[in-house]
Structure formats: C-alpha cells, structure tokens
Design a protein around this motif. Structure first.
Motif, PDB file in Angstrom:
ATOM      1  N   ASN A 195       0.816  -1.210   0.000  1.00  0.00           N
ATOM      2  CA  ASN A 195       0.000   0.000   0.000  1.00  0.00           C
ATOM      3  C   ASN A 195       0.854   1.268   0.000  1.00  0.00           C
ATOM      4  OD1 ASN A 195      -2.531  -1.354   0.080  1.00  0.00           O
ATOM      5  ND2 ASN A 195      -2.267  -1.713   2.268  1.00  0.00           N
ATOM      6  N   THR A 196       2.125   1.121   0.380  1.00  0.00           N
ATOM      7  CA  THR A 196       3.019   2.285   0.412  1.00  0.00           C
ATOM      8  C   THR A 196       3.788   2.448  -0.899  1.00  0.00           C
ATOM      9  OG1 THR A 196       4.912   1.054   1.323  1.00  0.00           O
ATOM     10  CG2 THR A 196       3.312   1.932   2.891  1.00  0.00           C
ATOM     11  N   TRP A 197       3.704   1.469  -1.770  1.00  0.00           N
ATOM     12  CA  TRP A 197       4.441   1.550  -3.023  1.00  0.00           C
ATOM     13  C   TRP A 197       3.789   2.566  -3.960  1.00  0.00           C
ATOM     14  CZ3 TRP A 197       5.192  -4.327  -4.537  1.00  0.00           C
ATOM     15  CH2 TRP A 197       5.893  -4.970  -3.504  1.00  0.00           C
ATOM     16  N   ILE A 198       4.608   3.233  -4.734  1.00  0.00           N
ATOM     17  CA  ILE A 198       4.109   4.228  -5.688  1.00  0.00           C
ATOM     18  C   ILE A 198       4.241   3.649  -7.103  1.00  0.00           C
ATOM     19  CG2 ILE A 198       4.414   6.546  -6.621  1.00  0.00           C
ATOM     20  CD1 ILE A 198       5.669   7.320  -3.932  1.00  0.00           C
ATOM     21  N   PRO A 199       3.117   3.410  -7.784  1.00  0.00           N
ATOM     22  CA  PRO A 199       3.187   2.833  -9.134  1.00  0.00           C
ATOM     23  C   PRO A 199       3.657   3.858 -10.162  1.00  0.00           C
ATOM     24  CG  PRO A 199       0.913   3.307  -8.544  1.00  0.00           C
ATOM     25  CD  PRO A 199       1.732   3.594  -7.314  1.00  0.00           C
ATOM     26  N   CYS A 200       4.336   3.360 -11.178  1.00  0.00           N
ATOM     27  CA  CYS A 200       4.764   4.186 -12.312  1.00  0.00           C
ATOM     28  C   CYS A 200       4.100   3.600 -13.559  1.00  0.00           C
ATOM     29  CB  CYS A 200       6.280   4.170 -12.450  1.00  0.00           C
ATOM     30  SG  CYS A 200       7.170   4.771 -10.993  1.00  0.00           S
ATOM     31  N   PRO A 201       2.852   3.963 -13.823  1.00  0.00           N
ATOM     32  CA  PRO A 201       2.066   3.278 -14.859  1.00  0.00           C
ATOM     33  C   PRO A 201       2.433   3.624 -16.303  1.00  0.00           C
ATOM     34  CG  PRO A 201       0.788   5.042 -13.885  1.00  0.00           C
ATOM     35  CD  PRO A 201       2.061   4.979 -13.109  1.00  0.00           C
ATOM     36  N   ILE A 202       3.142   4.754 -16.493  1.00  0.00           N
ATOM     37  CA  ILE A 202       3.456   5.152 -17.873  1.00  0.00           C
ATOM     38  C   ILE A 202       4.782   4.501 -18.288  1.00  0.00           C
ATOM     39  CG2 ILE A 202       3.831   7.066 -19.460  1.00  0.00           C
ATOM     40  CD1 ILE A 202       2.261   8.844 -17.560  1.00  0.00           C
ATOM     41  N   ILE A 203       4.669   3.358 -18.965  1.00  0.00           N
ATOM     42  CA  ILE A 203       5.842   2.604 -19.420  1.00  0.00           C
ATOM     43  C   ILE A 203       5.959   2.776 -20.927  1.00  0.00           C
ATOM     44  CG2 ILE A 203       6.885   0.308 -19.592  1.00  0.00           C
ATOM     45  CD1 ILE A 203       5.319  -0.451 -17.068  1.00  0.00           C
ATOM     46  N   THR A 204       7.068   3.317 -21.379  1.00  0.00           N
ATOM     47  CA  THR A 204       7.236   3.629 -22.805  1.00  0.00           C
ATOM     48  C   THR A 204       8.096   2.607 -23.540  1.00  0.00           C
ATOM     49  OG1 THR A 204       9.102   5.069 -22.237  1.00  0.00           O
ATOM     50  CG2 THR A 204       6.928   6.093 -22.418  1.00  0.00           C
ATOM     51  N   ARG A 205       8.847   1.810 -22.817  1.00  0.00           N
ATOM     52  CA  ARG A 205       9.630   0.737 -23.419  1.00  0.00           C
ATOM     53  C   ARG A 205       9.580  -0.467 -22.486  1.00  0.00           C
ATOM     54  NH1 ARG A 205      13.119  -0.313 -27.403  1.00  0.00           N
ATOM     55  NH2 ARG A 205      14.772  -1.844 -27.084  1.00  0.00           N
ATOM     56  N   ASN A 206       9.251  -1.622 -23.053  1.00  0.00           N
ATOM     57  CA  ASN A 206       9.078  -2.822 -22.242  1.00  0.00           C
ATOM     58  C   ASN A 206       9.735  -4.001 -22.958  1.00  0.00           C
ATOM     59  OD1 ASN A 206       8.224  -4.737 -20.417  1.00  0.00           O
ATOM     60  ND2 ASN A 206       6.080  -4.711 -21.050  1.00  0.00           N
ATOM     61  N   ALA A 207      10.976  -4.275 -22.613  1.00  0.00           N
ATOM     62  CA  ALA A 207      11.735  -5.351 -23.251  1.00  0.00           C
ATOM     63  C   ALA A 207      12.502  -6.126 -22.191  1.00  0.00           C
ATOM     64  CB  ALA A 207      12.689  -4.785 -24.302  1.00  0.00           C
ATOM     65  N   GLY A 208      13.034  -7.258 -22.587  1.00  0.00           N
ATOM     66  CA  GLY A 208      13.722  -8.119 -21.634  1.00  0.00           C
ATOM     67  C   GLY A 208      14.958  -7.496 -21.024  1.00  0.00           C
ATOM     68  N   LYS A 209      15.697  -6.713 -21.810  1.00  0.00           N
ATOM     69  CA  LYS A 209      16.960  -6.156 -21.339  1.00  0.00           C
ATOM     70  C   LYS A 209      16.879  -4.693 -20.955  1.00  0.00           C
ATOM     71  CE  LYS A 209      19.975  -9.403 -23.786  1.00  0.00           C
ATOM     72  NZ  LYS A 209      20.499 -10.005 -22.538  1.00  0.00           N
ATOM     73  N   ASN A 210      15.778  -4.021 -21.242  1.00  0.00           N
ATOM     74  CA  ASN A 210      15.646  -2.629 -20.811  1.00  0.00           C
ATOM     75  C   ASN A 210      14.193  -2.196 -20.713  1.00  0.00           C
ATOM     76  OD1 ASN A 210      15.209  -1.894 -23.739  1.00  0.00           O
ATOM     77  ND2 ASN A 210      17.367  -2.476 -23.808  1.00  0.00           N
ATOM     78  N   LEU A 211      13.963  -1.278 -19.777  1.00  0.00           N
ATOM     79  CA  LEU A 211      12.652  -0.680 -19.547  1.00  0.00           C
ATOM     80  C   LEU A 211      12.802   0.828 -19.501  1.00  0.00           C
ATOM     81  CD1 LEU A 211      11.084  -2.756 -16.604  1.00  0.00           C
ATOM     82  CD2 LEU A 211      10.285  -2.705 -18.959  1.00  0.00           C
ATOM     83  N   GLU A 212      11.772   1.524 -19.937  1.00  0.00           N
ATOM     84  CA  GLU A 212      11.726   2.971 -19.784  1.00  0.00           C
ATOM     85  C   GLU A 212      10.344   3.361 -19.287  1.00  0.00           C
ATOM     86  OE1 GLU A 212      12.978   4.950 -23.341  1.00  0.00           O
ATOM     87  OE2 GLU A 212      15.031   4.138 -23.238  1.00  0.00           O
ATOM     88  N   PHE A 213      10.304   4.261 -18.331  1.00  0.00           N
ATOM     89  CA  PHE A 213       9.041   4.672 -17.727  1.00  0.00           C
ATOM     90  C   PHE A 213       9.185   6.078 -17.160  1.00  0.00           C
ATOM     91  CE2 PHE A 213      11.632   2.632 -14.566  1.00  0.00           C
ATOM     92  CZ  PHE A 213      11.489   3.415 -13.432  1.00  0.00           C
ATOM     93  N   PHE A 214       8.042   6.728 -16.923  1.00  0.00           N
ATOM     94  CA  PHE A 214       8.037   8.075 -16.345  1.00  0.00           C
ATOM     95  C   PHE A 214       7.756   8.000 -14.851  1.00  0.00           C
ATOM     96  CE2 PHE A 214       7.651   9.371 -20.714  1.00  0.00           C
ATOM     97  CZ  PHE A 214       8.241  10.630 -20.754  1.00  0.00           C
TER      98      PHE A 214
END
Length: 254
Positions: A195-214
């Motif tokens: 309940n204390t975690w802050i989600p980062c729902p805007i994910i712009t790149r979703n791959a096995g070796k790298n992720l990008e999000f806002f």
C-alpha cells in the motif's frame, strides 16, 4: 494365446534436488524452496511390484488398476469424495466467484478435483534424502538506472521525467505486473507493505533487457526509493503463476 505386456523397471536412489528461489523483499534475503519432481506412471509401479513379488501377473495388475481408475472417476462424477488406497482423499471443490446467488467460474468449469494426503503418505516422505541444494534466481535483474533527463546513472532521478533501466528478464506482463517505487524503512530496506508503493504506470519501453518509464510528478524532492520491477512474464504467450520481482539500488528524487 494370453496377451503379454512388457514394462520397464525404473528405480531411483530415494533422493532429490531442492532449488531455492530468493524472496526479494524479505529481510535477510530469505528463500522459498521447490523439490524436483520425478514422476513415475502405473507401468513403472507394476514393474516394481513384479520385481519384489515374483510371479505377479502383470496383465491382472494392469486391469485392476484400470478398474480402480474407472470407479474413482465415476465416484467423482457423482460428487463423492474418495479415499484412494488410504493415501489420501480426492474430493470435488468449487472454483470461481460467488455473488450471493450463483457461482461464476468464468471460463473455467465450476468444479475442480483436489487431493488431501493422508498421514501415512506424508510419513513416507520422511525417508526422502536431499542430494543437492541449489539457488536459482529467475527474477528481474536491474544492472543500471539512468536518468534520461541528465543522461547520468548516479542514482539521482528527476520527478516527472523518464527513467531507463538496463538488466535481464525485465519485460513486464501480467495483470499485477508493473514498475513501483518502494519507500525505505529505517534500515534502508524496502517497505514490504504494498500500500506504500508508488506505481509508475506510464511505461514507454518494455523489453527483456531494458525498460523505460516516467516517474510521477508529485514525488517529494530528497525522497529515497528502490525501484521494483514485478512481472509474470515467462515467455511468449505464457505467464508464471507467481510474481517475479527485482529491485534496484537506492535512488534519490531530485
């Protein structure tokens, strides 16, 4: 001429392998274990009986096993629970949601078979020995965290801006998968209360070796977090039943 069946005798040494999987959010790096399955079939059991009891008729055993199987299935189809050779009880159970009037199993059938082992079945396991213990970690691995505003991997992130993660097994999938910012407790360890975690729902790149999000805009400057990647992805069109989670090193919000 009587039918002759030939089955192969297979034996084991009474030992097995345990694989440990890390619980990423536990204090002290705890693990949960899984015992390696070595599944045998009815033919193998019959072959072992013949070795121990010379002269046992294989065809008769095959037929008897077939008759028992038919009657067990028939009993289950009547909604009955069955004590299977005193090894445990197989019984019908409900699966699905209950809205107060009717069950809604969704795409699944309403009933499912379950099995509760007996005391003698559990006692037999006391003879099993462990031949190997290994640690397997198939969780997401975050090797670097880059602030795409500054281009630096110094652990300083900009609120409202994009973050790039490098690593292994980072691809996010599953209804509850995602990227989260986990606040730290007084020991600088991630808080386990989701309940204390802050989600980062805007994910712009979703791959096995790298992720990008806002990052969210409303983060407090100076706050410290560890980035958690949660995924159920196993391979194309296949998900795991349990979540796999990976944590970054501590990051600070500028």
């Amino acid at each position: 001429m009587a039918e002759k069946l030939t089955t192969k005798f297979l034996d084991s040494d009474g030992s097995g392998k345990i694989t440990l999987y890390a619980n990423k959010l536990s204090n002290g790096r705890n693990f949960y274990g899984k015992f390696e399955r070595n599944t045998i079939n009815t033919n193998t059991l019959i072959a072992r009986i013949q070795k121990r009891k010379a002269g046992t008729n294989e065809l008769s055993l095959q037929q008897t096993a077939g008759f028992l199987k038919e009657e067990i299935l028939e009993a289950l189809s009547r909604g009955e629970s069955v004590n299977v050779l005193d090894l445990g009880t197989m019984y019908p159970s409900i699966q699905g949601r209950y809205n107060g009037k009717t069950f809604d199993p969704g795409e699944k059938q309403l009933f499912t078979a379950k099995f509760t082992p007996s005391q003698i079945a559990n006692s037999a396991l006391s003879k099993v020995s462990i031949k190997e213990i290994s640690v397997a970690d198939t969780s997401p691995l975050i090797t670097s965290v880059i602030n795409l505003l500054t281009g630096k991997a110094d652990g300083i992130l900009s609120k409202g801006k994009s973050v790039h993660l490098d690593g292994e097994r980072l691809k996010i999938d599953g209804e509850k998968g995602g990227v989260f910012l986990c606040p730290l407790n007084e020991n600088k360890e991630p808080v386990q209360d989701e309940n204390t975690w802050i989600p980062c729902p805007i994910i712009t790149r979703n791959a096995g070796k790298n992720l990008e999000f806002f990052l969210p805009d409303e983060l407090e400057s100076g706050a410290e977090f560890r980035i958690l990647v949660r995924t159920y992805y196993l391979k194309k069109d296949e998900l795991t039943k349990t979540a796999r989670e990976g944590l970054s090193e501590t990051v600070t919000i500028a």
